[in-house]
Design a protein around this motif. Structure first.
Motif, PDB file in Angstrom:
ATOM      1  N   LEU A  72       0.819  -1.204   0.000  1.00 46.01           N
ATOM      2  CA  LEU A  72       0.000   0.000   0.000  1.00 46.01           C
ATOM      3  C   LEU A  72       0.859   1.263   0.000  1.00 46.01           C
ATOM      4  CD1 LEU A  72      -2.879   1.126   0.153  1.00 46.01           C
ATOM      5  CD2 LEU A  72      -2.708   1.005   2.646  1.00 46.01           C
ATOM      6  N   ASN A  73       0.590   2.137  -0.938  1.00 42.14           N
ATOM      7  CA  ASN A  73       1.325   3.400  -1.076  1.00 42.14           C
ATOM      8  C   ASN A  73       0.324   4.498  -1.422  1.00 42.14           C
ATOM      9  OD1 ASN A  73       2.919   5.593  -1.717  1.00 42.14           O
ATOM     10  ND2 ASN A  73       4.054   4.587  -3.349  1.00 42.14           N
ATOM     11  N   ILE A  74       0.070   5.405  -0.470  1.00 42.27           N
ATOM     12  CA  ILE A  74      -0.916   6.460  -0.700  1.00 42.27           C
ATOM     13  C   ILE A  74      -0.255   7.843  -0.716  1.00 42.27           C
ATOM     14  CG2 ILE A  74      -2.850   5.149   0.227  1.00 42.27           C
ATOM     15  CD1 ILE A  74      -2.534   6.778   2.833  1.00 42.27           C
ATOM     16  N   LEU A  75       1.043   7.901  -0.970  1.00 44.46           N
ATOM     17  CA  LEU A  75       1.735   9.187  -0.987  1.00 44.46           C
ATOM     18  C   LEU A  75       1.124  10.139  -2.013  1.00 44.46           C
ATOM     19  CD1 LEU A  75       5.473   8.149  -0.568  1.00 44.46           C
ATOM     20  CD2 LEU A  75       4.119   9.529   1.014  1.00 44.46           C
ATOM     21  N   HIS A  76       0.733   9.601  -3.162  1.00 46.86           N
ATOM     22  CA  HIS A  76       0.119  10.470  -4.169  1.00 46.86           C
ATOM     23  C   HIS A  76      -1.259  10.926  -3.727  1.00 46.86           C
ATOM     24  CE1 HIS A  76      -0.913  12.171  -8.041  1.00 46.86           C
ATOM     25  NE2 HIS A  76      -2.017  11.441  -8.064  1.00 46.86           N
ATOM     26  N   GLU A  77      -2.035  10.016  -3.150  1.00 48.40           N
ATOM     27  CA  GLU A  77      -3.409  10.337  -2.749  1.00 48.40           C
ATOM     28  C   GLU A  77      -3.481  11.401  -1.666  1.00 48.40           C
ATOM     29  OE1 GLU A  77      -3.764   6.120  -4.391  1.00 48.40           O
ATOM     30  OE2 GLU A  77      -2.278   7.397  -3.438  1.00 48.40           O
ATOM     31  N   ILE A  78      -2.507  11.428  -0.750  1.00 45.47           N
ATOM     32  CA  ILE A  78      -2.601  12.393   0.353  1.00 45.47           C
ATOM     33  C   ILE A  78      -2.327  13.820  -0.107  1.00 45.47           C
ATOM     34  CG2 ILE A  78      -1.975  10.629   2.052  1.00 45.47           C
ATOM     35  CD1 ILE A  78       0.758  11.946   2.318  1.00 45.47           C
ATOM     36  N   SER A  79      -1.983  13.987  -1.371  1.00 48.69           N
ATOM     37  CA  SER A  79      -1.742  15.338  -1.885  1.00 48.69           C
ATOM     38  C   SER A  79      -3.011  16.181  -1.891  1.00 48.69           C
ATOM     39  CB  SER A  79      -1.165  15.270  -3.301  1.00 48.69           C
ATOM     40  OG  SER A  79      -2.113  14.704  -4.200  1.00 48.69           O
ATOM     41  N   ILE A  80      -4.186  15.553  -1.764  1.00 47.07           N
ATOM     42  CA  ILE A  80      -5.441  16.311  -1.751  1.00 47.07           C
ATOM     43  C   ILE A  80      -5.797  16.805  -0.350  1.00 47.07           C
ATOM     44  CG2 ILE A  80      -6.304  14.948  -3.690  1.00 47.07           C
ATOM     45  CD1 ILE A  80      -8.272  13.626  -1.692  1.00 47.07           C
ATOM     46  N   ILE A  81      -5.104  16.320   0.657  1.00 42.57           N
ATOM     47  CA  ILE A  81      -5.426  16.681   2.041  1.00 42.57           C
ATOM     48  C   ILE A  81      -5.043  18.133   2.317  1.00 42.57           C
ATOM     49  CG2 ILE A  81      -4.864  16.212   4.464  1.00 42.57           C
ATOM     50  CD1 ILE A  81      -4.496  13.254   3.651  1.00 42.57           C
ATOM     51  N   LYS A  82      -5.972  18.856   2.935  1.00 39.57           N
ATOM     52  CA  LYS A  82      -5.734  20.243   3.320  1.00 39.57           C
ATOM     53  C   LYS A  82      -5.766  20.436   4.834  1.00 39.57           C
ATOM     54  CE  LYS A  82      -7.847  21.940  -0.960  1.00 39.57           C
ATOM     55  NZ  LYS A  82      -8.915  22.799  -1.549  1.00 39.57           N
ATOM     56  N   THR A  83      -6.065  19.387   5.553  1.00 36.70           N
ATOM     57  CA  THR A  83      -6.198  19.430   7.005  1.00 36.70           C
ATOM     58  C   THR A  83      -4.851  19.702   7.670  1.00 36.70           C
ATOM     59  OG1 THR A  83      -7.942  17.770   6.811  1.00 36.70           O
ATOM     60  CG2 THR A  83      -7.005  18.117   9.010  1.00 36.70           C
ATOM     61  N   PRO A  84      -4.788  20.611   8.650  1.00 35.36           N
ATOM     62  CA  PRO A  84      -3.549  20.827   9.392  1.00 35.36           C
ATOM     63  C   PRO A  84      -2.999  19.507   9.933  1.00 35.36           C
ATOM     64  CG  PRO A  84      -5.118  22.528   9.953  1.00 35.36           C
ATOM     65  CD  PRO A  84      -5.862  21.527   9.092  1.00 35.36           C
ATOM     66  N   THR A  85      -1.713  19.257   9.700  1.00 38.42           N
ATOM     67  CA  THR A  85      -1.126  17.949  10.016  1.00 38.42           C
ATOM     68  C   THR A  85       0.254  18.095  10.627  1.00 38.42           C
ATOM     69  OG1 THR A  85      -2.310  16.917   8.152  1.00 38.42           O
ATOM     70  CG2 THR A  85      -0.431  15.711   9.074  1.00 38.42           C
ATOM     71  N   LEU A  86       0.482  17.345  11.688  1.00 38.62           N
ATOM     72  CA  LEU A  86       1.811  17.194  12.282  1.00 38.62           C
ATOM     73  C   LEU A  86       2.303  15.794  11.975  1.00 38.62           C
ATOM     74  CD1 LEU A  86       4.237  17.769  14.193  1.00 38.62           C
ATOM     75  CD2 LEU A  86       2.760  17.032  16.095  1.00 38.62           C
TER      76      LEU A  86
END
Length: 364
Positions: free
Chosen positions: A288-302
């Motif tokens: 499983l590799n979702i590095l590309h998919e998380i590019s849509i996330i705008k939520t503040p993240t640490l």
């Protein structure tokens, strides 16, 4: 998987706060501590809600897959004064209903489950910001959820998590090959030479295997067997601190605080092993590799991890931070903690807690 190693991995998230002063009387008066089951498709998920009901919500996502949530042991003195903490056990895990249908142990189903949990909590405690805090597998779990439902989440902490499980394995294999080759150059001992060559040969085989349904056995080999010969620990940069685990599991107060018994712990450990093997028996999960998919996330993240965390690969945090292209720079943070591995709460608790608290305070 060796049961002691599973216990060691999971409880490393808990042991650093086993002896802390009690909250003030006023704080205690403002707090709630309640348990209930959330009905989910074909099962019920155990949940414990502890903290200040007037404050924002933090839902914790435990590791595994297949572990169980006693993060109250860790977060009770870190967050419960200023937040309402939701600790729930994922499908089939911990105190949730026993569940054995392998077809529903998938990342898609777990995202659906988490969405039901979020909706249930939103209805039960309305008009509050909801934050997620995922540790290890819980970090990946949080990202999978945000890809589909980020509008429901105020902020997210990925603690020792990943967004590319295939990378975790390849990075560990690469590290072990480097160590084996280095040790080969340093020794003239025939037995050691034979062993290091044997490890290198096996690592080549595993690397070319495709990490399919037989990978569960290979995973245990590279995470627990080979490191003993190669002189390192996948999960610990300070292995001397492992002794705290034994002391904690012998402490009656630990079980009282977390509403467990030694017998129940043994039972949920069996569930842990079953679920973990089911997930690692899926090539789709192991790769499983979702590095590309998380590019849509705008939520503040640490994104936070130990500098020697070989369980997820030492480059994992940097890869995730770079991939979060839609999160404004002011809303995303990357923290590497020195002299620590996958067990941040037990190796460097103060540095970890300072980062977690500062991030949630900033975003709540």
């Amino acid at each position: 998987m060796n049961r002691f190693l599973i216990v060691s991995l999971f409880y490393s998230f808990l042991i650093s706060h086993s002896c802390i002063a009690q909250n003030s009387d006023q704080t205690q008066k403002n707090q709630i501590d309640t348990e209930f089951f959330i009905p989910i498709e074909r099962t019920n998920l155990y949940s414990r809600v502890v903290g200040n009901p007037e404050k924002p919500i933090i839902i914790t996502l435990h590791g595994g897959p297949g572990a169980f949530n006693v993060d109250h042991e860790f977060y009770r003195e870190v967050f419960e004064n200023d937040y309402l903490m939701v600790y729930f056990d994922q499908r089939g895990s911990g105190k949730s209903d026993e569940f054995r249908d392998k077809t529903m142990f998938t990342t898609d189903q777990f995202v659906k489950d988490l969405d039901e949990v979020v909706n249930y909590i939103k209805e039960k405690y309305p008009n509050k910001k909801i934050n997620l805090l995922g540790s290890s597998w819980g970090g990946m779990y949080g990202f999978l959820y945000l890809i589909k439902h980020q509008e429901k989440i105020n902020s997210f902490i990925c603690n020792s998590g990943t967004a590319n499980i295939q990378h975790n394995t390849l990075a560990l294999i690469k590290h072990e090959k480097q160590l084996a080759n280095k040790l080969l150059k340093k020794t003239a001992d025939p037995s050691k030479i034979e062993r290091y060559n044997e490890i290198l040969k096996k690592l080549d085989t595993i690397e070319k295997s495709g990490f399919d349904k037989t990978f569960f056995v290979d995973m245990n080999t590279i995470r627990y067997e080979f490191p003993k010969d190669l002189g390192f620990d996948v999960y610990w940069a300070q292995p001397e601190k492992k002794a705290k685990i034994d002391a904690l599991l012998k402490d009656p107060d630990f079980y009282t605080r977390n509403k467990y018994t030694p017998e129940l712990l043994e039972k949920v450990m069996e569930r842990f092993e079953y679920i973990n093997e089911v997930f690692h028996g899926q090539g789709s999960y192991n790769n499983l590799n979702i590095l590309h998919e998380i590019s849509i996330i705008k939520t503040p993240t640490l994104v936070i991890q130990g500098e020697f965390d070989y369980a997820i690969g030492v480059e994992s945090g940097k890869m995730i931070y770079k991939a979060l292209k839609s999160v404004p720079k002011k809303d995303k943070e990357l923290v590497y903690i020195k002299n620590a591995s996958h067990n941040l709460p037990s190796e460097e608790p103060q540095k970890l807690n300072e980062s977690l608290q500062a991030f949630f305070k900033k975003n709540n």
